[in-house]
Design a protein around this motif. Structure first.
Motif, PDB file in Angstrom:
ATOM      1  N   MET A   8      -7.836   1.104 -51.385  1.00 15.52           N
ATOM      2  CA  MET A   8      -7.834   0.039 -50.390  1.00 15.52           C
ATOM      3  C   MET A   8      -9.235  -0.557 -50.305  1.00 15.52           C
ATOM      4  O   MET A   8     -10.216   0.161 -50.452  1.00 15.52           O
ATOM      5  CB  MET A   8      -7.454   0.593 -49.010  1.00 15.52           C
ATOM      6  N   PRO A   9      -9.315  -1.840 -50.034  1.00 16.98           N
ATOM      7  CA  PRO A   9     -10.625  -2.468 -49.849  1.00 16.98           C
ATOM      8  C   PRO A   9     -11.381  -1.855 -48.664  1.00 16.98           C
ATOM      9  O   PRO A   9     -10.777  -1.426 -47.681  1.00 16.98           O
ATOM     10  CB  PRO A   9     -10.290  -3.937 -49.577  1.00 16.98           C
ATOM     11  N   THR A  10     -12.696  -1.836 -48.791  1.00 19.23           N
ATOM     12  CA  THR A  10     -13.576  -1.307 -47.747  1.00 19.23           C
ATOM     13  C   THR A  10     -14.213  -2.469 -46.992  1.00 19.23           C
ATOM     14  O   THR A  10     -14.558  -3.491 -47.579  1.00 19.23           O
ATOM     15  CB  THR A  10     -14.674  -0.431 -48.375  1.00 19.23           C
ATOM     16  N   TYR A  11     -14.386  -2.279 -45.677  1.00 23.35           N
ATOM     17  CA  TYR A  11     -14.985  -3.302 -44.818  1.00 23.35           C
ATOM     18  C   TYR A  11     -16.056  -2.650 -43.958  1.00 23.35           C
ATOM     19  O   TYR A  11     -15.888  -1.535 -43.466  1.00 23.35           O
ATOM     20  CB  TYR A  11     -13.923  -3.949 -43.919  1.00 23.35           C
ATOM     21  N   ILE A  12     -17.147  -3.368 -43.778  1.00 24.97           N
ATOM     22  CA  ILE A  12     -18.210  -2.953 -42.864  1.00 24.97           C
ATOM     23  C   ILE A  12     -18.194  -3.953 -41.722  1.00 24.97           C
ATOM     24  O   ILE A  12     -18.309  -5.159 -41.942  1.00 24.97           O
ATOM     25  CB  ILE A  12     -19.576  -2.947 -43.565  1.00 24.97           C
ATOM     26  N   ARG A  30      -4.798   2.190 -37.958  1.00 24.85           N
ATOM     27  CA  ARG A  30      -3.815   3.034 -38.661  1.00 24.85           C
ATOM     28  C   ARG A  30      -2.437   2.390 -38.637  1.00 24.85           C
ATOM     29  O   ARG A  30      -1.717   2.400 -39.641  1.00 24.85           O
ATOM     30  CB  ARG A  30      -3.753   4.427 -38.038  1.00 24.85           C
ATOM     31  N   ALA A  31      -2.074   1.814 -37.492  1.00 23.90           N
ATOM     32  CA  ALA A  31      -0.769   1.153 -37.368  1.00 23.90           C
ATOM     33  C   ALA A  31      -0.655  -0.051 -38.306  1.00 23.90           C
ATOM     34  O   ALA A  31       0.446  -0.432 -38.701  1.00 23.90           O
ATOM     35  CB  ALA A  31      -0.531   0.720 -35.922  1.00 23.90           C
ATOM     36  N   MET A  32      -1.794  -0.635 -38.672  1.00 26.36           N
ATOM     37  CA  MET A  32      -1.810  -1.774 -39.598  1.00 26.36           C
ATOM     38  C   MET A  32      -1.906  -1.316 -41.049  1.00 26.36           C
ATOM     39  O   MET A  32      -2.031  -2.136 -41.956  1.00 26.36           O
ATOM     40  CB  MET A  32      -2.978  -2.704 -39.269  1.00 26.36           C
ATOM     41  N   GLY A  33      -1.910   0.000 -41.267  1.00 23.29           N
ATOM     42  CA  GLY A  33      -1.970   0.526 -42.627  1.00 23.29           C
ATOM     43  C   GLY A  33      -3.365   0.815 -43.128  1.00 23.29           C
ATOM     44  O   GLY A  33      -3.557   1.094 -44.311  1.00 23.29           O
ATOM     45  N   GLY A  34      -4.355   0.765 -42.232  1.00 26.59           N
ATOM     46  CA  GLY A  34      -5.737   1.001 -42.621  1.00 26.59           C
ATOM     47  C   GLY A  34      -6.250   2.340 -42.131  1.00 26.59           C
ATOM     48  O   GLY A  34      -5.490   3.171 -41.636  1.00 26.59           O
ATOM     49  N   SER A  37     -14.456   0.834 -42.489  1.00 22.85           N
ATOM     50  CA  SER A  37     -13.011   1.041 -42.492  1.00 22.85           C
ATOM     51  C   SER A  37     -12.408   0.568 -43.798  1.00 22.85           C
ATOM     52  O   SER A  37     -13.070  -0.080 -44.611  1.00 22.85           O
ATOM     53  CB  SER A  37     -12.365   0.290 -41.322  1.00 22.85           C
ATOM     54  N   GLU A  38     -11.150   0.906 -43.991  1.00 28.27           N
ATOM     55  CA  GLU A  38     -10.377   0.422 -45.121  1.00 28.27           C
ATOM     56  C   GLU A  38      -9.134  -0.246 -44.569  1.00 28.27           C
ATOM     57  O   GLU A  38      -8.602   0.175 -43.534  1.00 28.27           O
ATOM     58  CB  GLU A  38      -9.974   1.564 -46.050  1.00 28.27           C
ATOM     59  N   ALA A  39      -8.689  -1.281 -45.254  1.00 33.53           N
ATOM     60  CA  ALA A  39      -7.460  -1.979 -44.879  1.00 33.53           C
ATOM     61  C   ALA A  39      -6.740  -2.375 -46.163  1.00 33.53           C
ATOM     62  O   ALA A  39      -7.369  -2.504 -47.216  1.00 33.53           O
ATOM     63  CB  ALA A  39      -7.765  -3.214 -44.031  1.00 33.53           C
ATOM     64  N   PRO A  40      -5.432  -2.584 -46.072  1.00 37.12           N
ATOM     65  CA  PRO A  40      -4.680  -2.925 -47.276  1.00 37.12           C
ATOM     66  C   PRO A  40      -5.142  -4.224 -47.945  1.00 37.12           C
ATOM     67  O   PRO A  40      -5.045  -4.364 -49.161  1.00 37.12           O
ATOM     68  CB  PRO A  40      -3.244  -3.057 -46.787  1.00 37.12           C
ATOM     69  N   ASP A  41      -5.642  -5.185 -47.148  1.00 35.99           N
ATOM     70  CA  ASP A  41      -6.049  -6.478 -47.701  1.00 35.99           C
ATOM     71  C   ASP A  41      -6.906  -7.216 -46.677  1.00 35.99           C
ATOM     72  O   ASP A  41      -7.059  -6.768 -45.538  1.00 35.99           O
ATOM     73  CB  ASP A  41      -4.821  -7.319 -48.080  1.00 35.99           C
TER      74      ASP A  41
END
Length: 97
Positions: free
Chosen positions: A1-5, A33-37, A55-59
Motif C-alpha cells: 500500500m502507498p505510504t503517506y506522511i 482501518r475502516a477505510m482499508g488503511g 500511515s498507509e492507504a489503498p490509494d
C-alpha cells in the motif's frame, strides 16, 4: 500500500481540548482501518508542526478522504505527502529516460 506522511497543526479548538486528543487519535486509527488503511506511527513533535503521522492507504483517493474527514472535525489542520520507499524511488529513477 502507498505510504503517506501527514503533518499536523493543532487548531485553537484542538489545543483547548488537548486532554481529549488521545481518544481522538484512537478514533482516527479506527477510521483509517475502516477505510482499508493502517496507522504506522504517530509522533508529537516540536517545531513547525505539532505532530506527524505515518500511515498507509489503498490509494490516493482514500488518503485524501481520510485527510478531509480528519480536518472537518476541526481539531487539526493537515498537510499530507505521498511518500515513496527506497525501492519505489529506485524504480522511479531507473525508469527515467
Amino acid at each position: 500500500m502507498p505510504t503517506y506522511i501527514t503533518l499536523l497543526h493543532y487548531t485553537q479548538q484542538g489545543i483547548e481540548k488537548m486532554k481529549d486528543s488521545p481518544t481522538r487519535l484512537e478514533a482516527a486509527k479506527q477510521s483509517v482501518r475502516a477505510m482499508g488503511g493502517e496507522f504506522k506511527a504517530f509522533y508529537l513533535t516540536m517545531g513547525q508542526y505539532d505532530a506527524v503521522v505515518i500511515s498507509e492507504a489503498p490509494d490516493d483517493e482514500t488518503a485524501t478522504r481520510f485527510a478531509l474527514a480528519t480536518g472537518a472535525r476541526g481539531f487539526v489542520r493537515t498537510e499530507t505527502l505521498r511518500a515513496y520507499t527506497e525501492e519505489e524511488y529506485r524504480n522511479i529513477v531507473a525508469a527515467l529516460p
